[in-house]
Design an enzyme around this catalytic site. Sequence first.
Site, mmCIF file in Angstrom:
data_model
loop_
_atom_site.group_PDB
_atom_site.id
_atom_site.type_symbol
_atom_site.label_atom_id
_atom_site.label_comp_id
_atom_site.label_asym_id
_atom_site.label_seq_id
_atom_site.Cartn_x
_atom_site.Cartn_y
_atom_site.Cartn_z
ATOM 1 N N THR A 185 53.558 29.983 40.538
ATOM 2 C CA THR A 185 52.670 30.221 41.673
ATOM 3 C C THR A 185 52.407 28.891 42.367
ATOM 4 O O THR A 185 52.444 27.839 41.721
ATOM 5 C CB THR A 185 51.356 30.890 41.207
ATOM 6 O OG1 THR A 185 50.520 31.081 42.338
ATOM 7 C CG2 THR A 185 50.607 30.044 40.189
ATOM 8 N N GLU A 330 47.973 34.252 37.848
ATOM 9 C CA GLU A 330 47.391 33.785 36.588
ATOM 10 C C GLU A 330 46.687 34.904 35.831
ATOM 11 O O GLU A 330 46.292 34.739 34.686
ATOM 12 C CB GLU A 330 46.364 32.665 36.861
ATOM 13 C CG GLU A 330 46.961 31.354 37.347
ATOM 14 C CD GLU A 330 47.145 31.303 38.864
ATOM 15 O OE1 GLU A 330 47.214 32.374 39.496
ATOM 16 O OE2 GLU A 330 47.205 30.183 39.410
ATOM 17 N N LYS A 440 47.939 31.734 53.296
ATOM 18 C CA LYS A 440 48.697 32.862 52.768
ATOM 19 C C LYS A 440 49.205 33.726 53.902
ATOM 20 O O LYS A 440 48.440 34.393 54.581
ATOM 21 C CB LYS A 440 47.873 33.684 51.792
ATOM 22 C CG LYS A 440 48.792 34.444 50.837
ATOM 23 C CD LYS A 440 48.052 34.997 49.665
ATOM 24 C CE LYS A 440 48.980 35.182 48.482
ATOM 25 N NZ LYS A 440 48.357 35.965 47.435
ATOM 26 N N TRP A 445 52.642 32.004 49.926
ATOM 27 C CA TRP A 445 51.830 30.805 50.092
ATOM 28 C C TRP A 445 52.548 29.743 50.926
ATOM 29 O O TRP A 445 53.751 29.540 50.816
ATOM 30 C CB TRP A 445 51.519 30.167 48.743
ATOM 31 C CG TRP A 445 50.541 30.914 47.894
ATOM 32 C CD1 TRP A 445 50.804 31.490 46.692
ATOM 33 C CD2 TRP A 445 49.150 31.153 48.149
ATOM 34 N NE1 TRP A 445 49.653 32.063 46.189
ATOM 35 C CE2 TRP A 445 48.628 31.870 47.059
ATOM 36 C CE3 TRP A 445 48.284 30.815 49.214
ATOM 37 C CZ2 TRP A 445 47.293 32.267 46.987
ATOM 38 C CZ3 TRP A 445 46.955 31.216 49.132
ATOM 39 C CH2 TRP A 445 46.469 31.930 48.032
HETATM 40 P P1 AMP Z 1 48.823 35.081 44.002
HETATM 41 O O1 AMP Z 1 48.749 34.397 42.708
HETATM 42 O O2 AMP Z 1 49.956 34.643 44.850
HETATM 43 O O3 AMP Z 1 48.763 36.566 43.811
HETATM 44 O O4 AMP Z 1 47.543 34.679 44.844
HETATM 45 C C1 AMP Z 1 46.248 34.911 44.373
HETATM 46 C C2 AMP Z 1 45.264 34.586 45.447
HETATM 47 O O5 AMP Z 1 45.495 35.411 46.588
HETATM 48 C C3 AMP Z 1 43.823 34.822 45.085
HETATM 49 O O6 AMP Z 1 43.264 33.760 44.345
HETATM 50 C C4 AMP Z 1 43.191 34.978 46.456
HETATM 51 O O7 AMP Z 1 42.961 33.721 47.055
HETATM 52 C C5 AMP Z 1 44.267 35.699 47.227
HETATM 53 N N1 AMP Z 1 44.037 37.159 47.184
HETATM 54 C C6 AMP Z 1 44.605 38.057 46.361
HETATM 55 N N2 AMP Z 1 44.157 39.308 46.620
HETATM 56 C C7 AMP Z 1 43.268 39.191 47.627
HETATM 57 C C8 AMP Z 1 42.438 40.116 48.350
HETATM 58 N N3 AMP Z 1 42.426 41.408 48.110
HETATM 59 N N4 AMP Z 1 41.652 39.602 49.318
HETATM 60 C C9 AMP Z 1 41.632 38.277 49.610
HETATM 61 N N5 AMP Z 1 42.385 37.372 48.968
HETATM 62 C C10 AMP Z 1 43.196 37.819 47.988
#
Ligand code: AMP
Length: 548
Positions: A185, A330, A440, A445
Amino acid sequence: MLHGLMMDYPLTLDVIVEHARRMTPRKTIKTKLPDGAWHEYDYAEFYRRVKKLGNALAALGVEPGDRVGTFAWNTFEHLELYFGIPGAGAVAHTLNIRLSPEQLKFIINHAEDKAIFVDGTLLPLLEPIAAELETVERFVVFNCDQRQAVNLPNATHYEDLMAEASEDFEWRCTDEDMALGLCYTSGTTGMPKGVLYSHRSMMLHTLGVMQAAALGPTEADVVLPVVPQFHAMAWGLPYACAWVGATIIMPGRHLQPAPLAEMIEGERVTIAAGVPTIWNGLYHELRRNPRDISSIAQLVVGGSAMPRGLIEAYERDFNVNVAHAWGMTEMSPIGSVSKLQTRHSDLDEAGRWDIKAKQGYFVPGVDARIVDDDGREVAWDGETMGELQVRGYWVARQYYKLEHDHEHFTDDGWFRTGDVVTIDADGYMTITDRTKDLVKSGGEWISSVDLENRLMSHPDVLEAAVIAIADETWGERPLAVQVPLEGSCDEQALNAWLLERFPKFWLPDRYVAVDEIPKTGVGKMDKKALRQMFADGELDPHPKPSAP
Ligand code: AMP
């Protein structure tokens, strides 16, 4: 102490496939092939092929603990790899096909992948870096015509391996603490970090996903995971669906709104899962070309915030229930889901949409707390903000090969999410900001810090800051604010400069020149102030008057 007298039945992945073979052998798994035709087989055949794959991996010299990369769309072969690699005791390292060549090289070398299984349609992305992959001994190509040229060293065709392999295979996942999967990630700066799942954590996560309070698939469901298998294990759906025997629809590379709409209508999909960008595109497609999507009981959305207006539009225009989820790589990744509870039954429509727009209610198995800047826990009053910290059965305790990491893990055993939140008295969490300096876009990312550093190394730029700007289609897009060394900077030149290092989708949508970038008391770039200056996509670099 008196110990309980119950079995130590292992939490290993073979339990899922064995269960599916016995309980739901006739249920099907369908994949949309590159030419648009369907591939279809049942769980009995799936089981046989997963076992063959176990032998094929052993024949390739893959030993328990070895990392094996997958570079693929969501297909039946990728699903077989999801089970076959961990079943052989090895670690399924899902490679994100959207990473830059630099990042891909880094994570494959960092993980020390021994072999990589690659979808034939993605060869052009992997072939150019193959020579720099230090540990990869074999490439295995699937979904690929035998006549197609493959420019990879030591390449074999998947179906040739499968044809030679016996179905008689003894599972090599003999311990629930063995590693099962690896997913990298993005960090705010530098290269991505690996999250190493165990059989135990993934089995508990799968039970978590199966809860009604989470995604809750059942045998009766027809599930379309649009979320890629290289994104946080496709949110655990492959494992949960196989365990309950749901019908699985794999979209392959057909992720555009029109084919998705056709799949949902044609296959009578009941659960579909993807990032907001996907559902935004589908919504507009359905407005132009109406289709019957009434089969959907749950449109699962996560990865970025789902705009309230879109939740409302799906419900109002198509009578489709949206389940808004929050999670992280994570966390395997499910953390919370914003489902309505019985006490919400007397709410009006607007009240319901308000709740669904929140990031949700923590799934049993996930524990959460909010901590302020001084490290003190704050109240769940729906108003006090702080950083969200989590712990639980399927939360990482360390990144792969990164020990003593006090930045992301607290001394008392919590993971720091980097999300700034409030939680109300009913346990519903709302994300208000991020401490992670990232953008994002469409579920992927972009590192603001990497963009800034590269921009500042351009001879015409004195200083640069990159912030996320809200975008209807992509959720967020990068905006670059720069102080030119003299006069102005040529945007085309800056784009070309960035493209030497980063993928095209990283390029800022807009550049704005300013005289000075605001700084915090300790002289750091004040991103909060910048975000406020450019809030709501307005590109006038003058601070808005704050609300009275
Ligand atoms: P990832 O590990 O790529 O899935 O990214 C995780 C991060 O995405 C989280 O810590 C949030 O910052 C963002 N994220 C995931 N789901 C949401 C959601 N429903 N609303 C807003 N941000 C989200």
